[in-house]
Write a protein that holds these residues in place. Structure first.
Motif, PDB file in Angstrom:
ATOM      1  N   ASN A 135       0.818  -1.208   0.000  1.00 56.85           N
ATOM      2  CA  ASN A 135       0.000   0.000   0.000  1.00 56.85           C
ATOM      3  C   ASN A 135       0.853   1.259   0.000  1.00 56.85           C
ATOM      4  O   ASN A 135       0.366   2.352  -0.310  1.00 56.85           O
ATOM      5  N   PHE A 136       2.122   1.119   0.387  1.00 55.60           N
ATOM      6  CA  PHE A 136       3.007   2.273   0.432  1.00 55.60           C
ATOM      7  C   PHE A 136       3.585   2.604  -0.930  1.00 55.60           C
ATOM      8  O   PHE A 136       4.284   3.604  -1.087  1.00 55.60           O
ATOM      9  N   MET A 137       3.327   1.749  -1.928  1.00 54.59           N
ATOM     10  CA  MET A 137       3.791   2.025  -3.287  1.00 54.59           C
ATOM     11  C   MET A 137       2.719   2.847  -3.997  1.00 54.59           C
ATOM     12  O   MET A 137       1.656   2.332  -4.322  1.00 54.59           O
ATOM     13  N   SER A 138       2.986   4.126  -4.210  1.00 58.62           N
ATOM     14  CA  SER A 138       1.978   4.977  -4.850  1.00 58.62           C
ATOM     15  C   SER A 138       1.827   4.597  -6.316  1.00 58.62           C
ATOM     16  O   SER A 138       2.794   4.212  -6.978  1.00 58.62           O
ATOM     17  N   HIS A 139       0.611   4.741  -6.829  1.00 59.15           N
ATOM     18  CA  HIS A 139       0.331   4.346  -8.212  1.00 59.15           C
ATOM     19  C   HIS A 139       1.129   5.164  -9.228  1.00 59.15           C
ATOM     20  O   HIS A 139       1.644   4.595 -10.205  1.00 59.15           O
ATOM     21  N   PHE A 145       7.713   3.787 -13.111  1.00 64.51           N
ATOM     22  CA  PHE A 145       8.705   2.714 -13.160  1.00 64.51           C
ATOM     23  C   PHE A 145       8.358   1.691 -14.232  1.00 64.51           C
ATOM     24  O   PHE A 145       9.217   1.273 -15.022  1.00 64.51           O
ATOM     25  N   THR A 146       7.090   1.289 -14.295  1.00 62.39           N
ATOM     26  CA  THR A 146       6.658   0.278 -15.256  1.00 62.39           C
ATOM     27  C   THR A 146       6.859   0.758 -16.693  1.00 62.39           C
ATOM     28  O   THR A 146       7.326   0.004 -17.554  1.00 62.39           O
ATOM     29  N   SER A 147       6.525   2.024 -16.950  1.00 59.71           N
ATOM     30  CA  SER A 147       6.676   2.561 -18.301  1.00 59.71           C
ATOM     31  C   SER A 147       8.145   2.600 -18.721  1.00 59.71           C
ATOM     32  O   SER A 147       8.487   2.249 -19.847  1.00 59.71           O
ATOM     33  N   GLY A 273       6.827  -8.546  -8.259  1.00 58.83           N
ATOM     34  CA  GLY A 273       5.961  -9.622  -8.738  1.00 58.83           C
ATOM     35  C   GLY A 273       4.620  -9.629  -8.045  1.00 58.83           C
ATOM     36  O   GLY A 273       3.570  -9.837  -8.668  1.00 58.83           O
ATOM     37  N   PHE A 274       4.647  -9.384  -6.736  1.00 59.51           N
ATOM     38  CA  PHE A 274       3.393  -9.370  -5.982  1.00 59.51           C
ATOM     39  C   PHE A 274       2.529  -8.173  -6.369  1.00 59.51           C
ATOM     40  O   PHE A 274       1.309  -8.303  -6.534  1.00 59.51           O
ATOM     41  N   ILE A 275       3.162  -7.012  -6.522  1.00 61.03           N
ATOM     42  CA  ILE A 275       2.397  -5.813  -6.899  1.00 61.03           C
ATOM     43  C   ILE A 275       1.719  -6.019  -8.246  1.00 61.03           C
ATOM     44  O   ILE A 275       0.535  -5.703  -8.416  1.00 61.03           O
ATOM     45  N   GLU A 276       2.472  -6.545  -9.212  1.00 59.97           N
ATOM     46  CA  GLU A 276       1.902  -6.780 -10.539  1.00 59.97           C
ATOM     47  C   GLU A 276       0.751  -7.770 -10.458  1.00 59.97           C
ATOM     48  O   GLU A 276      -0.297  -7.590 -11.091  1.00 59.97           O
ATOM     49  N   SER A 277       0.917  -8.808  -9.653  1.00 63.18           N
ATOM     50  CA  SER A 277      -0.105  -9.853  -9.540  1.00 63.18           C
ATOM     51  C   SER A 277      -1.352  -9.352  -8.830  1.00 63.18           C
ATOM     52  O   SER A 277      -2.477  -9.546  -9.306  1.00 63.18           O
ATOM     53  N   ALA A 317       5.193 -14.729 -11.742  1.00 66.18           N
ATOM     54  CA  ALA A 317       4.228 -13.798 -11.156  1.00 66.18           C
ATOM     55  C   ALA A 317       2.984 -13.828 -12.021  1.00 66.18           C
ATOM     56  O   ALA A 317       2.924 -14.545 -13.027  1.00 66.18           O
ATOM     57  N   GLY A 318       1.976 -13.065 -11.659  1.00 68.16           N
ATOM     58  CA  GLY A 318       0.770 -12.959 -12.465  1.00 68.16           C
ATOM     59  C   GLY A 318       0.961 -11.916 -13.549  1.00 68.16           C
ATOM     60  O   GLY A 318       1.440 -10.814 -13.264  1.00 68.16           O
ATOM     61  N   GLY A 319       0.612 -12.237 -14.781  1.00 68.76           N
ATOM     62  CA  GLY A 319       0.816 -11.319 -15.901  1.00 68.76           C
ATOM     63  C   GLY A 319      -0.440 -10.545 -16.251  1.00 68.76           C
ATOM     64  O   GLY A 319      -1.540 -11.106 -16.239  1.00 68.76           O
ATOM     65  N   PHE A 320      -0.291  -9.262 -16.561  1.00 66.33           N
ATOM     66  CA  PHE A 320      -1.435  -8.418 -16.927  1.00 66.33           C
ATOM     67  C   PHE A 320      -2.132  -8.938 -18.186  1.00 66.33           C
ATOM     68  O   PHE A 320      -3.335  -9.191 -18.189  1.00 66.33           O
ATOM     69  N   GLY A 321      -1.362  -9.070 -19.263  1.00 71.33           N
ATOM     70  CA  GLY A 321      -1.950  -9.443 -20.553  1.00 71.33           C
ATOM     71  C   GLY A 321      -2.596 -10.806 -20.537  1.00 71.33           C
ATOM     72  O   GLY A 321      -3.727 -10.982 -21.002  1.00 71.33           O
ATOM     73  N   ARG A 322      -1.874 -11.800 -20.029  1.00 69.29           N
ATOM     74  CA  ARG A 322      -2.428 -13.169 -20.019  1.00 69.29           C
ATOM     75  C   ARG A 322      -3.660 -13.263 -19.134  1.00 69.29           C
ATOM     76  O   ARG A 322      -4.610 -13.988 -19.452  1.00 69.29           O
TER      77      ARG A 322
END
Length: 568
Positions: A135-139, A145-147, A273-277, A317-322
């Motif tokens: 929760n401490f990771m702001s969107h 970072f992801t971009s 990995g957890f955040i993405e999932s 980890a869990g993937g967005f696209g799949r």
């Protein structure tokens, strides 16, 4: 213990039992279609992401069997598609690549050990109920970072796309410069395959997101290479021999030196990995109207990585696209993931000869199309309209990650999120309150021009808890607003409606404020004080020192009492 109580306890540890016991025949069609669809998408993606991680393509296939089965049993999401993902693959390459030659036996062994370490860390985080830390990771920071990471991942595949022996680097400018200076040495056939693959993938995606675009593109490119014998006649780089069969169970080689060296990147992958999932799992669970347990998700992902490492898998980890494809294809339960795992296991046993002629250029195009979709332009536009402070955070993280690389970028992102959180809580929003005409309601005078203040009375509302971190801000704000008053201050009213907690430092500050005000003959009044805050004030003696008659249920009552004191 009754049978029902026993079943509930077991279900807490194995969430899949809930959907298994309540499985409906009508769910089978959707699960079957989704399982097959994701298989066709995951096989080329898994091989591509293994290549991105600096590992042999078959390691990605190994990571697409046991981890999926384990997560299907212990995860709480019914649609999350677990397996190799681009972000984690790049982190593996960045972290392990600094410790061992990429592609070497030592490198592969360390990558598998890394999967075990990631699994243990995630499992322990779940067991100790630490799911809240994300929760401490702001969107905005995550988006920046992801971009940036998506750009780094995409350009890292340029060497396969153009057939040049470019050095492995996260410096995009260096990659582009080296490519441009070697234009004449590019492999035109590899470039044609790669660019053709990108065009085909984008075209198929526009037609329907359910089409297995990656599988279609890989199949066509493979047939072309095989049919024209391009690996020998034109030197096109291909996957080559893929070991047939399923890997045997073996515990990763444990080395204290390797564990210590891999610990920072293991922690990073565990969190990323957890955040993405959890992000995509919660989004789909909300649409499907069921709940996701963050701590159980950590346990499920942790066990998936632990078991996967014992079958030579890379971190997953869990993937967005799949996951989106899995949902759109009709996945209703974890059975879809089980079907995917079984089909990939069958492919490993019987179909590996078909993978021999897959060109690396087409795998590179699969990665590029997948990761460039993670560049969040929409968030930039949204923040420009809504919250430009957050846009500044996004841009700073984006630029810093491009400049410093993924490994340091993620640490910077986490640190920046924490610092921004602290800044927001130490400098909370506050409002000078005024009364709306012909009502008993008090509002921020900056937002309501008709709101009227009371002479000699200052009414303030702080929209945060009072704690040691914002005590100085509280004192400075009161002094600053008093200095702005036209008439001398005789009474201060504090609206505590937004104050949920009061720590000892803040309580001490209130005692000091009260003492200073009494020396100056200024009185202090409170409204909307909540139970937990009032209990702290009573235990510390603040209520007794101020007097219970100085606490009111509404701001209007408190201001009336303050006005009476000021006029007296």
């Amino acid at each position: 213990m009754t049978q029902a109580a026993f079943n509930r306890r077991v279900s807490q540890w194995i969430p899949a039992l809930e959907w298994i016991r309540n499985y409906q025949r009508g769910d089978l069609r959707g699960d079957l279609i989704a399982g097959i669809t994701v298989t066709m998408m995951l096989i080329p993606q898994a091989m591509s992401y293994a290549m991105l991680a600096g590992l042999p393509p078959y390691i990605g296939l190994y990571a697409s069997v046991m981890p999926l089965l384990v997560y299907a049993l212990f995860g709480t999401s019914r649609q999350l598609a677990v397996g190799p993902v681009a972000m984690v693959a790049l982190l593996v390459s960045s972290g392990v690549g600094a410790l061992a030659p990429i592609g070497s036996e030592q490198y592969i062994a360390m990558a598998i050990l890394l999967a075990l370490m990631v699994g243990v860390i995630q499992f322990l985080m779940g067991a100790f109920r630490l799911g809240f830390v994300t929760n401490f990771m702001s969107h905005p920071v995550i988006s920046g970072f992801t971009s940036a990471a998506a750009l780094i991942i995409g350009f890292s595949q340029l060497k396969h796309l153009v057939g040049l022996p470019l050095p492995r680097t996260e410096n995009i400018a260096e990659t582009l410069w080296l490519t441009l200076t070697q234009v004449n040495a590019m492999d035109p056939i590899a470039l044609a395959i790669g660019v053709g693959g990108i065009v085909l993938l984008l075209g198929l995606k526009r037609i329907s997101s359910l089409l297995p675009g990656a599988m279609i593109a890989v199949a066509i490119a493979t047939l072309v290479v095989w049919g024209f014998n391009l690996d020998e006649t034109a030197g096109v780089s291909i996957v080559g021999q893929v070991p047939a069969g399923f890997p045997e169970f073996s515990i990763p080689t444990l080395s204290w030196t390797s564990i210590v060296s891999l610990l920072p990147i293991a922690l990073t992958i565990s969190i990323v990995g957890f955040i993405e999932s959890i992000a995509v799992a919660k989004k789909i669970a909300s649409e499907k109207r069921y709940e996701i347990d963050a701590n159980k998700e950590l346990v499920g992902l942790g066990l998936a990585n632990i078991v996967g490492s014992m079958f030579k898998a890379m971190p997953v980890a869990g993937g967005f696209g799949r996951t989106a494809v899995n949902r759109n294809a009709g996945a209703n339960t974890g059975l879809a993931a089980v079907i995917t795992a079984v089909l990939i296991g069958v492919a490993l046993v019987f179909l590996t000869p078909l993978f021999y002629y897959i060109p690396n250029a087409i795998l590179a195009s699969v990665i590029m199309v997948a990761v460039f979709g993670l560049i969040d332009v929409h968030e930039v536009k949204h923040l420009w309209k809504v919250k430009r402070d957050d846009l500044g955070l996004l841009i700073f993280t984006f630029v810093a990650t491009l400049a410093l690389g993924v490994k340091y970028g993620i640490f910077l992102s986490v640190g920046l999120s924490m610092v921004w959180f602290v800044i927001k809580t130490t400098r909370p929003h506050y409002a000078v309150l005024g009364k709306l005409p012909e009502t008993d309601q008090y509002r921020n005078v900056k937002r309501h021009e008709l709101a009227e203040t009371t002479p000699n009375v200052l009414a303030l509302r702080f929209d945060a808890q009072f704690y040691y971190g914002n005590v100085s801000f509280l004192k400075d704000t009161v002094k600053r607003e008093e200095a702005r008053m036209v008439s001398p201050l005789k009474a201060l009213v504090l609206d505590a409606s937004a104050v949920n907690q009061l720590d000892s430092s803040a309580d001490t500050a209130l005692h000091e404020l009260l003492r200073d005000y009494r020396i100056r003959n200024v009185d202090l009044f409170f409204s909307h004080v909540k139970g937990p805050v009032m209990e702290v004030m009573k235990r510390s003696g603040f209520v007794q020192s101020l007097g219970e008659d100085h606490f009111f249920l509404t701001t209007d009552e408190a201001v009336q009492a303050a006005r009476a004191y000021a006029n007296g």
